[in-house]
Design an enzyme around this catalytic site. Structure first.
Site, PDB file in Angstrom:
ATOM      1  CB  CYS A 129      -0.934   0.021   1.209  1.00 19.48           C
ATOM      2  SG  CYS A 129      -1.893  -1.469   1.378  1.00 19.48           S
ATOM      3  CG  HIS A 271      -3.371   3.230   2.667  1.00 15.63           C
ATOM      4  ND1 HIS A 271      -3.742   2.934   1.378  1.00 15.63           N
ATOM      5  CD2 HIS A 271      -3.472   2.064   3.364  1.00 15.63           C
ATOM      6  CE1 HIS A 271      -4.057   1.653   1.298  1.00 15.63           C
ATOM      7  NE2 HIS A 271      -3.902   1.101   2.488  1.00 15.63           N
ATOM      8  CG  ASN A 301      -6.741  -1.059   1.363  1.00 11.26           C
ATOM      9  OD1 ASN A 301      -5.990  -0.566   0.527  1.00 11.26           O
ATOM     10  ND2 ASN A 301      -6.298  -1.676   2.443  1.00 11.26           N
TER      11      ASN A 301
END
Ligand code: UT7
Length: 344
Positions: A129, A271, A301
């Site tokens: 990520c 994020h 996500n």
């Protein structure tokens, strides 16, 4: 702090020998929407659980025909157009992804071919990520040193190919998408400066978030497929805890490097893993939630694509004023983390 004073401090502190700017951004989301109601039909979950525990209402899922290089290429074309940079003028392409089209060649090469960026060197970057932020730093250093003029940085994921659709603890979280940025020298002071990036990692916690099968440790076999080893495994609660701590540290470190504090921040692009993580980080950094750009409700996500897509959406929304300080903060598998400061 006044904007002019901010600019002076930022430029002096960052030691900008060859300043680097974000010349253009772009993003792409696949068409298909998978809602929480759809997931209720697939696993033992509820819209209420997903919304209250994560903040996610829906996510985009790529079609069978779309791979990560396709999502990347679509986002890259938009970024190049906005930057006014021709693909042939790219010196480097960095594709941050944990879901490459294949193990080899790297996805950067596939994107290079699709764009016709003949002279670009191509990288695939694995930082989960945090990949887009790692990519920004790689690109920034190449441009800053003069080794390259134009670097295309992409964060792209087709997580749906690595999601265990029988595991309710993970399948409700992820989505597909891609975001891109074109980095270039800022010699004429046009702004949109990528001032600094901090990146870090703790490989001691690698086991908490991983795709165990399909690598050289556990090559693909009937057994690894049977054991569902090719899908994302996550110890959610532990990851949550570290995410909050490291996102706060990274954000503070990046600002400190520029001589700024959280009070100077106009926008935060975090994020987008869980709204509760974002709320906890916002509270600890003492930056009001109205300054945080969120798309987690629509996108879930998207790993390396999350911050890349969110950044593009924010700057295209027209809400960012010239001189605003933007802070990107990321955290992901590895563990990896990072933060970038941009002055618009
Ligand atoms: O992008 C990289 C970084 N990733 C992250 O930062 C993710 C970090 N972790 C998280 O966001 C959260 O830990 C999750 C969203 C993954 C999970 O939320 P949680 O509040 O930590 O839930 P939990 O795992 O502690 O589970 C609580 C309960 C459990 O039931 P019991 O044992 O209390 O009876 C789970 O079985 O919720 C249950 N549960 C679900 N229930 C309905 C887990 N998933 C679901 C689900 N629907 N989808």
């Amino acid at each position: 702090m006044k904007k002019a004073e901010q600019r002076r401090i930022v430029e002096a502190a960052a030691g900008l020998d060859r300043p680097v700017r974000i010349a253009g951004t772009g993003s792409y989301l696949p068409e298909r929407v998978l809602s929480n109601a759809d997931l209720e039909k697939m696993v033992d979950t509820t819209d209420e659980w997903i919304v209250t525990r994560t903040g996610i209402r829906e996510r985009r899922i790529a079609s069978e025909k779309e791979a990560t290089s396709d999502l990347s290429t679509a986002a890259a074309k938009r970024a190049l157009k906005q930057a006014g940079v021709a693909a042939e003028d790219l010196d480097g392409i960095v594709v941050a992804t944990m879901t490459p089209d294949m193990v080899m060649p790297n996805t950067g090469c596939l994107v290079q071919d699709r764009l016709g960026a003949r002279k670009a060197a191509c990288f695939g970057l694995e930082a989960a990520c945090s990949g887009f932020t790692y990519g920004l730093e790689i690109g920034r250093q190449f441009v800053r040193s003069g080794a390259m003029d134009h670097v295309l940085v992409i964060g792209a994921e087709k997580l749906s190919s690595f999601t265990d659709w029988q595991d309710r603890s993970t399948c409700v979280l992820f989505g597909d998408g891609a975001g891109a940025a074109v980095l270039a020298p800022d010699q004429d002071g046009a702004g949109h400066r990528l001032i600094t990036t901090v990146i870090g990692a703790n490989g001691g916690l690698a086991d908490l978030l991983k795709v165990p099968g399909g690598g050289s440790r556990r090559p693909a076999s009937a057994e690894t497929v049977h054991e569902r080893q090719h899908f994302i495994k996550m110890a959610g609660r532990e990851v949550f805890k570290y995410a909050v701590t490291e996102m706060c540290n990274a954000g503070r470190d990046a600002l400190k490097r520029c001589g700024l504090t959280t009070e100077d921040v106009d926008w935060v692009v975090p994020h987008q893993a869980n709204i509760r993580i974002i709320q906890a980080v916002a509270e600890r950094l003492k930056v009001g939630l109205e300054k945080w750009y969120l798309n987690i409700d629509r996108c879930g996500n998207m790993s390396a694509a999350s911050v890349a897509v969110a950044f593009d959406e924010l700057v295209r929304s027209g809400r960012v004023q010239s001189g605003d300080i933007l802070l990107m903060i990321v955290f992901g598998g590895g563990f990896t983390w990072g933060a970038s400061v941009v002055q618009w």
